[in-house]
Design a protein around this motif. Structure first.
Motif, PDB file in Angstrom:
ATOM      1  N   GLY A  98      10.850  94.688  45.179  1.00  0.00           N
ATOM      2  CA  GLY A  98      10.860  93.004  44.138  1.00  0.00           C
ATOM      3  C   GLY A  98      11.773  92.746  44.672  1.00  0.00           C
ATOM      4  O   GLY A  98      12.445  91.422  45.682  1.00  0.00           O
TER       5      GLY A  98
ATOM      6  N   ILE B   8       4.995  97.627  38.638  1.00  0.00           N
ATOM      7  CA  ILE B   8       5.274  96.068  38.846  1.00  0.00           C
ATOM      8  C   ILE B   8       5.751  95.819  37.567  1.00  0.00           C
ATOM      9  O   ILE B   8       6.361  94.845  38.338  1.00  0.00           O
ATOM     10  N   ALA B   9       6.527  96.097  36.666  1.00  0.00           N
ATOM     11  CA  ALA B   9       7.559  96.096  35.710  1.00  0.00           C
ATOM     12  C   ALA B   9       8.607  96.312  36.715  1.00  0.00           C
ATOM     13  O   ALA B   9       9.521  94.756  36.971  1.00  0.00           O
ATOM     14  N   VAL B  11       8.642  95.718  40.275  1.00  0.00           N
ATOM     15  CA  VAL B  11       8.837  94.763  41.211  1.00  0.00           C
ATOM     16  C   VAL B  11       9.210  93.157  40.713  1.00  0.00           C
ATOM     17  O   VAL B  11       9.718  92.888  40.956  1.00  0.00           O
ATOM     18  N   LEU B  12       8.983  93.231  39.477  1.00  0.00           N
ATOM     19  CA  LEU B  12       8.888  91.924  38.257  1.00  0.00           C
ATOM     20  C   LEU B  12      10.020  91.341  38.091  1.00  0.00           C
ATOM     21  O   LEU B  12      11.086  90.697  38.420  1.00  0.00           O
ATOM     22  N   GLY B  13      11.054  92.481  37.776  1.00  0.00           N
ATOM     23  CA  GLY B  13      12.486  92.523  37.535  1.00  0.00           C
ATOM     24  C   GLY B  13      13.407  92.495  38.922  1.00  0.00           C
ATOM     25  O   GLY B  13      14.557  91.629  39.020  1.00  0.00           O
ATOM     26  N   VAL B  15      12.048  91.394  41.718  1.00  0.00           N
ATOM     27  CA  VAL B  15      12.260  89.883  42.688  1.00  0.00           C
ATOM     28  C   VAL B  15      13.103  89.053  42.200  1.00  0.00           C
ATOM     29  O   VAL B  15      14.230  88.481  42.467  1.00  0.00           O
ATOM     30  N   LEU B  16      12.920  89.145  40.788  1.00  0.00           N
ATOM     31  CA  LEU B  16      14.256  88.360  39.868  1.00  0.00           C
ATOM     32  C   LEU B  16      15.788  88.608  39.742  1.00  0.00           C
ATOM     33  O   LEU B  16      16.608  87.453  40.112  1.00  0.00           O
ATOM     34  N   GLY B  23      17.992  90.684  37.477  1.00  0.00           N
ATOM     35  CA  GLY B  23      16.639  91.517  37.067  1.00  0.00           C
ATOM     36  C   GLY B  23      16.427  92.416  35.566  1.00  0.00           C
ATOM     37  O   GLY B  23      15.367  92.465  35.109  1.00  0.00           O
ATOM     38  N   LEU B  26      15.194  91.342  32.911  1.00  0.00           N
ATOM     39  CA  LEU B  26      13.864  91.146  32.376  1.00  0.00           C
ATOM     40  C   LEU B  26      13.214  92.589  32.451  1.00  0.00           C
ATOM     41  O   LEU B  26      11.915  92.453  31.639  1.00  0.00           O
ATOM     42  N   LEU B  30      10.428  93.831  29.156  1.00  0.00           N
ATOM     43  CA  LEU B  30       8.879  93.932  29.541  1.00  0.00           C
ATOM     44  C   LEU B  30       9.085  95.578  29.592  1.00  0.00           C
ATOM     45  O   LEU B  30       7.951  95.898  29.153  1.00  0.00           O
TER      46      LEU B  30
END
Lengths: 132, 122
Positions: A98, B8-9, B11-13, B15-16, B23, B26, B30
């Motif tokens: 990410g 997935i958690a 990846v989301l963190g 990205v930010l 990140g 987040l 999550l």
């Protein structure tokens, strides 16, 4: 102004900036240690407003500050038995993937709306954790 | 399957985090809200998963001459001392109480960031 006075003034500003630097470090450290993250969001505005660092440099410099703090805090958390490999390894791989995507996206998206959406999500998560 | 969700958690963190928007702020909620990971564990995971990403980002930023080394020791050394103190404070709190404090911290951060984003001219 005589050169002696000028030197004295410079020395005073220098001392003041050192005090600001120590304050920035202390605040970043306490947040990093207690909350395990979020120190960077405190360091960036402190670097910009107190230490007169340009905004773009402040983001990069914040990473240099948070990295050693996260290593030290991470070691203490792990020593206290809080780290869990079952969560840590998949989440860690996700963060690296990410993070790469995010760094590439950074140059392409207008960040104003994104920041506002992020603030709303963060506030909702915060209220949920604070009250429920 | 739960490993995929943790991924997935992350990846989301990530990205930010990669976008420089924090990140960890987040990833921790999550993990806590949706996956019921304990607050201390979520924080430990966030701290340690930040390290490899930060090393890569830092190398790129240093190459681009974006890192300001002036007075850096004056910031990092007091920071190390207070983060150790912070770790002991976190250890002394229950997961329940730490999660509530973290929630309050998130609310403050979001208000602060919202206001400074609105004020920012672009």
């Amino acid at each position: 102004m005589s050169s002696k006075q000028k030197q004295k003034n410079e020395l005073r500003t220098d001392k003041k900036l050192n005090v600001y630097a120590v304050l920035t470090g202390l605040s970043a450290g306490i947040i990093n240690g207690v909350f395990g993250g979020g120190g960077g969001m405190l360091v960036v505005p402190m670097l910009v407003h107190l230490l007169k660092c340009p905004a773009k440099k402040a983001h990069a410099t914040a990473i240099l500050i948070i990295l050693p703090l996260s290593i030290v805090s991470g070691i203490f958390y792990a020593a206290f038995g809080n780290f869990n490999l079952e969560v840590g390894i998949p989440a860690g791989i996700g963060v690296i993937l990410g993070g790469t995507v995010g760094a590439l996206l950074l140059s392409k998206l207008s960040s104003k709306w994104l920041t506002i959406i992020f603030c709303v999500v963060m506030a909702a998560a915060g209220v949920k954790m604070l009250l429920f | 399957m739960k490993y995929v969700w943790f991924g997935i958690a992350g990846v989301l963190g990530g990205v930010l985090g990669g976008m420089g928007m924090g990140g960890g702020t987040l990833l921790i909620p999550l993990l806590n809200i949706f996956y019921k990971v304990g607050q201390h564990t979520a924080q430990a995971v966030n701290l340690l998963s930040f390290i490899p990403m930060a090393v890569v980002a830092l190398i790129i930023h240093i190459k681009n001459k974006l890192v300001n080394f002036k007075r850096i020791i004056w910031i990092i050394l007091p920071g190390v001392v207070s983060c150790i103190a912070g770790c002991y404070i976190a250890k002394s709190l229950s997961g329940y109480l730490l999660a509530r404090c973290f929630g309050g911290f998130l609310v403050l951060l979001s208000v602060f960031q919202f206001v400074s984003e609105i004020k920012r001219k672009n």
